[in-house]
Design an enzyme around this catalytic site. Structure first.
Site, PDB file in Angstrom:
ATOM      1  N   GLU A  15       0.833  -1.207   0.038  1.00 18.89           N
ATOM      2  CA  GLU A  15      -0.017  -0.087   0.032  1.00 18.89           C
ATOM      3  C   GLU A  15       0.789   1.351   0.005  1.00 18.89           C
ATOM      4  O   GLU A  15       1.786   1.367   0.804  1.00 18.89           O
ATOM      5  CB  GLU A  15      -0.837  -0.110   1.312  1.00 18.89           C
ATOM      6  N   TYR A  47      -6.651   7.162  -0.958  1.00 16.10           N
ATOM      7  CA  TYR A  47      -7.395   8.194  -1.393  1.00 16.10           C
ATOM      8  C   TYR A  47      -7.700   9.317  -0.373  1.00 16.10           C
ATOM      9  O   TYR A  47      -8.106   8.752   0.785  1.00 16.10           O
ATOM     10  CB  TYR A  47      -8.563   7.633  -1.926  1.00 16.10           C
ATOM     11  N   HIS A  77      -7.957   3.207  -4.064  1.00 13.13           N
ATOM     12  CA  HIS A  77      -8.993   3.482  -2.875  1.00 13.13           C
ATOM     13  C   HIS A  77      -9.474   4.529  -3.430  1.00 13.13           C
ATOM     14  O   HIS A  77      -9.379   5.461  -3.955  1.00 13.13           O
ATOM     15  CB  HIS A  77      -8.017   3.944  -1.716  1.00 13.13           C
ATOM     16  N   ARG A 107     -15.624   4.030   3.452  1.00 14.22           N
ATOM     17  CA  ARG A 107     -16.355   5.050   3.997  1.00 14.22           C
ATOM     18  C   ARG A 107     -15.671   6.483   4.122  1.00 14.22           C
ATOM     19  O   ARG A 107     -15.753   7.337   3.593  1.00 14.22           O
ATOM     20  CB  ARG A 107     -17.096   4.621   5.324  1.00 14.22           C
ATOM     21  N   ASP A 109     -12.675   8.463   6.739  1.00 16.37           N
ATOM     22  CA  ASP A 109     -12.867   9.065   8.320  1.00 16.37           C
ATOM     23  C   ASP A 109     -13.683  10.293   8.210  1.00 16.37           C
ATOM     24  O   ASP A 109     -13.871  11.101   7.452  1.00 16.37           O
ATOM     25  CB  ASP A 109     -11.605   9.077   8.813  1.00 16.37           C
ATOM     26  N   LYS A 166     -21.639  -5.686   3.933  1.00 17.38           N
ATOM     27  CA  LYS A 166     -20.626  -5.113   3.055  1.00 17.38           C
ATOM     28  C   LYS A 166     -20.156  -5.937   2.121  1.00 17.38           C
ATOM     29  O   LYS A 166     -20.348  -5.646   0.858  1.00 17.38           O
ATOM     30  CB  LYS A 166     -19.540  -4.414   3.851  1.00 17.38           C
ATOM     31  N   GLN A 177      -7.158  -3.941   8.567  1.00 17.47           N
ATOM     32  CA  GLN A 177      -6.435  -2.871   9.375  1.00 17.47           C
ATOM     33  C   GLN A 177      -5.064  -3.532   9.993  1.00 17.47           C
ATOM     34  O   GLN A 177      -5.024  -4.783   9.922  1.00 17.47           O
ATOM     35  CB  GLN A 177      -7.596  -2.334  10.569  1.00 17.47           C
TER      36      GLN A 177
HETATM   37  P1  FAD Z   1     -17.492   1.043   7.104  1.00 20.91           P
HETATM   38  O1  FAD Z   1     -17.446  -0.558   6.445  1.00 20.91           O
HETATM   39  O2  FAD Z   1     -18.805   1.799   6.582  1.00 20.91           O
HETATM   40  O3  FAD Z   1     -17.669   0.860   8.456  1.00 20.91           O
HETATM   41  C1  FAD Z   1     -17.620   2.101   9.561  1.00 20.91           C
HETATM   42  C2  FAD Z   1     -18.439   2.000  10.856  1.00 20.91           C
HETATM   43  O4  FAD Z   1     -19.738   1.996  10.404  1.00 20.91           O
HETATM   44  C3  FAD Z   1     -18.024   0.726  11.383  1.00 20.91           C
HETATM   45  O5  FAD Z   1     -18.138   0.869  12.799  1.00 20.91           O
HETATM   46  C4  FAD Z   1     -19.142  -0.355  11.020  1.00 20.91           C
HETATM   47  O6  FAD Z   1     -19.395  -1.210  11.960  1.00 20.91           O
HETATM   48  C5  FAD Z   1     -20.181   0.794  11.054  1.00 20.91           C
HETATM   49  N1  FAD Z   1     -21.411   0.419  10.112  1.00 20.91           N
HETATM   50  C6  FAD Z   1     -21.393  -0.362   8.835  1.00 20.91           C
HETATM   51  N2  FAD Z   1     -22.329  -0.569   8.341  1.00 20.91           N
HETATM   52  C7  FAD Z   1     -23.329  -0.187   9.233  1.00 20.91           C
HETATM   53  C8  FAD Z   1     -24.889  -0.385   9.277  1.00 20.91           C
HETATM   54  N3  FAD Z   1     -25.434  -0.637   8.248  1.00 20.91           N
HETATM   55  N4  FAD Z   1     -25.407   0.221  10.485  1.00 20.91           N
HETATM   56  C9  FAD Z   1     -24.708   0.870  11.348  1.00 20.91           C
HETATM   57  N5  FAD Z   1     -23.274   0.883  11.402  1.00 20.91           N
HETATM   58  C10 FAD Z   1     -22.646   0.367  10.575  1.00 20.91           C
HETATM   59  N6  FAD Z   1      -9.304   6.151   4.743  1.00 20.91           N
HETATM   60  C11 FAD Z   1      -9.127   7.109   3.799  1.00 20.91           C
HETATM   61  O7  FAD Z   1      -9.650   8.538   4.025  1.00 20.91           O
HETATM   62  N7  FAD Z   1      -8.493   6.764   2.600  1.00 20.91           N
HETATM   63  C12 FAD Z   1      -8.134   5.758   2.398  1.00 20.91           C
HETATM   64  O8  FAD Z   1      -7.402   5.571   1.319  1.00 20.91           O
HETATM   65  C13 FAD Z   1      -8.161   4.674   3.411  1.00 20.91           C
HETATM   66  N8  FAD Z   1      -7.554   3.544   3.103  1.00 20.91           N
HETATM   67  C14 FAD Z   1      -7.887   2.505   3.967  1.00 20.91           C
HETATM   68  C15 FAD Z   1      -7.420   1.170   3.811  1.00 20.91           C
HETATM   69  C16 FAD Z   1      -7.507   0.227   4.728  1.00 20.91           C
HETATM   70  C17 FAD Z   1      -7.095  -1.332   4.333  1.00 20.91           C
HETATM   71  C18 FAD Z   1      -8.145   0.461   6.131  1.00 20.91           C
HETATM   72  C19 FAD Z   1      -8.499  -0.639   6.958  1.00 20.91           C
HETATM   73  C20 FAD Z   1      -8.680   1.501   6.184  1.00 20.91           C
HETATM   74  C21 FAD Z   1      -8.525   2.725   5.193  1.00 20.91           C
HETATM   75  N9  FAD Z   1      -9.034   3.956   5.288  1.00 20.91           N
HETATM   76  C22 FAD Z   1      -8.683   5.040   4.575  1.00 20.91           C
HETATM   77  C23 FAD Z   1      -9.691   4.234   6.772  1.00 20.91           C
HETATM   78  C24 FAD Z   1     -11.231   4.095   6.672  1.00 20.91           C
HETATM   79  O9  FAD Z   1     -11.591   4.877   5.831  1.00 20.91           O
HETATM   80  C25 FAD Z   1     -11.694   4.259   8.092  1.00 20.91           C
HETATM   81  O10 FAD Z   1     -11.320   3.262   8.906  1.00 20.91           O
HETATM   82  C26 FAD Z   1     -13.169   4.359   8.187  1.00 20.91           C
HETATM   83  O11 FAD Z   1     -13.469   4.941   9.548  1.00 20.91           O
HETATM   84  C27 FAD Z   1     -14.053   3.154   7.868  1.00 20.91           C
HETATM   85  O12 FAD Z   1     -14.038   3.005   6.603  1.00 20.91           O
HETATM   86  P2  FAD Z   1     -14.774   1.609   6.061  1.00 20.91           P
HETATM   87  O13 FAD Z   1     -15.066   1.497   4.670  1.00 20.91           O
HETATM   88  O14 FAD Z   1     -14.294   0.442   6.952  1.00 20.91           O
HETATM   89  O15 FAD Z   1     -16.494   1.619   6.738  1.00 20.91           O
END
Ligand code: FAD
Length: 294
Positions: A15, A47, A77, A107, A109, A166, A177
């Site tokens: 990455e 991203y 991403h 999603r 942050d 998802k 992570q």
């Molecule tokens: P989600 O899968 O949407 O989950 C987020 C939260 O919502 C979790 O607590 C989940 O339990 C909860 N949730 C999901 N679905 C529901 C539902 N239906 N109802 C209620 N709660 C729900 N960030 C960046 O900005 N740019 C990047 O390039 C980037 N790359 C990453 C790469 C990896 C491998 C990882 C692990 C993280 C990366 N991140 C990045 C960070 C990521 O954007 C954050 O961790 C963010 O807070 C969560 O993203 P997610 O896609 O896992 O979210």
């Protein structure tokens, strides 16, 4: 090439992040050239949401470069929380135009300085959006997962219920992570299995090689630190060379155990530091060969 078609005993991927605005991609070509020379199965490019000109997005630009110049499969991403649907659509069109075939759908942050438009709340909505607004076969979709649970979720079990939703939206691969205790990852794999999550789950490994990095990591992703790791940090934190060596050894040890336990892939958070990725790849290359020959 689609991520789902990379069928290997154990995949090895990296990455990276696009260079800051003040650097051109040309100026950091050497870095990406060295990382590509490690022959990873893919390189994913982070991203950062925002930026006024979508068409000059550096994630897409770097992915195009990796694919066309370095012949490495890129995974772009893409975050959604702070974006409108029309912006995501433009980004998808741009990615398609540039030959990108794989997206890590996230999603993103929360940013206290940005009021989200409210078009997307969770990554699964982005995955659904990509599926419904692109042709079948345009993109393979990967997603993130959290061996210790996502920091915003009340319990790991609830987080895994969301993860299943998802994955069912159309995910081919999960990338985890970072974590420092492999037992957390094995426990997570068991819970995913019970939840019926069947896609490959690649282990995200971060070689920690400086003090500020670990402080940042712990505050943003909440990874717990095993005693062995904390002792190493405490002992060598003020000696950069010793900490670098210890951090590489720790990551190598984690990877050796993960490979021996049969993980489907290692995703190394390379942090644009080829010298570290080269050392780790050198340490584990023969192990990966063993898995890929089986
Ligand atoms: P989600 O899968 O949407 O989950 C987020 C939260 O919502 C979790 O607590 C989940 O339990 C909860 N949730 C999901 N679905 C529901 C539902 N239906 N109802 C209620 N709660 C729900 N960030 C960046 O900005 N740019 C990047 O390039 C980037 N790359 C990453 C790469 C990896 C491998 C990882 C692990 C993280 C990366 N991140 C990045 C960070 C990521 O954007 C954050 O961790 C963010 O807070 C969560 O993203 P997610 O896609 O896992 O979210």
């Amino acid at each position: 090439m689609k991520i789902r078609d990379i069928s290997k005993g154990a995949s090895f991927s990296l990455e990276v992040f696009p260079p800051k605005k003040s650097y051109s991609l040309q100026s950091v070509s050497k870095t990406f050239g060295r990382l590509a020379a490690l022959e990873p199965d893919f390189i994913s490019v982070t991203y950062g949401a925002g930026g006024s000109n979508i068409r000059q997005n550096k994630t897409v630009e770097l992915c195009r470069k990796l694919k066309q110049e370095y012949k490495v499969e890129p995974v772009a991403h893409l975050t959604c929380f702070n974006s409108r649907k029309d912006e995501v659509l433009t980004m998808l069109e741009l990615m398609k135009e540039q030959g990108i075939e794989n997206i890590l759908a996230l999603r993103g942050d929360r940013n206290p300085d940005i009021t989200p438009p409210g078009d997307f709340h969770y990554a699964y909505e982005l995955i659904d959006f990509i599926r419904t607004h692109t042709k079948e076969g345009d993109f393979d979709i990967c997603a993130a997962c959290y061996p210790e649970g996502h920091p915003e979720c009340d319990s790991l079990k609830e987080d895994i219920r969301h993860l299943k939703q998802k994955v069912d939206a159309g995910v081919s691969l999960l990338i985890s992570q970072l974590f420092f205790d492999n037992e957390d990852f094995y426990h997570f794999l068991e819970l995913c299995d019970v939840a019926g999550i069947e896609v490959p789950i690649h282990a995200g490994i971060m070689p920690v090689t400086n003090k500020s990095q670990i402080e940042r990591m712990v505050s943003t992703c909440g990874a717990s630190l095993p005693g062995k790791f904390s002792r190493m940090m405490a002992r060598y934190e003020n000696n950069p060379q010793a900490l670098l060596d210890a951090g590489i050894s720790y990551a190598t040890e984690q990877i050796v155990d993960l490979l021996a336990s049969g993980v489907s892939g290692i995703h190394l958070y390379a942090m644009n530091k080829p010298e570290i990725a080269e050392k780790i790849k050198g340490n584990i290359a023969s192990l990966i060969d063993v898995h890929n020959q089986e």
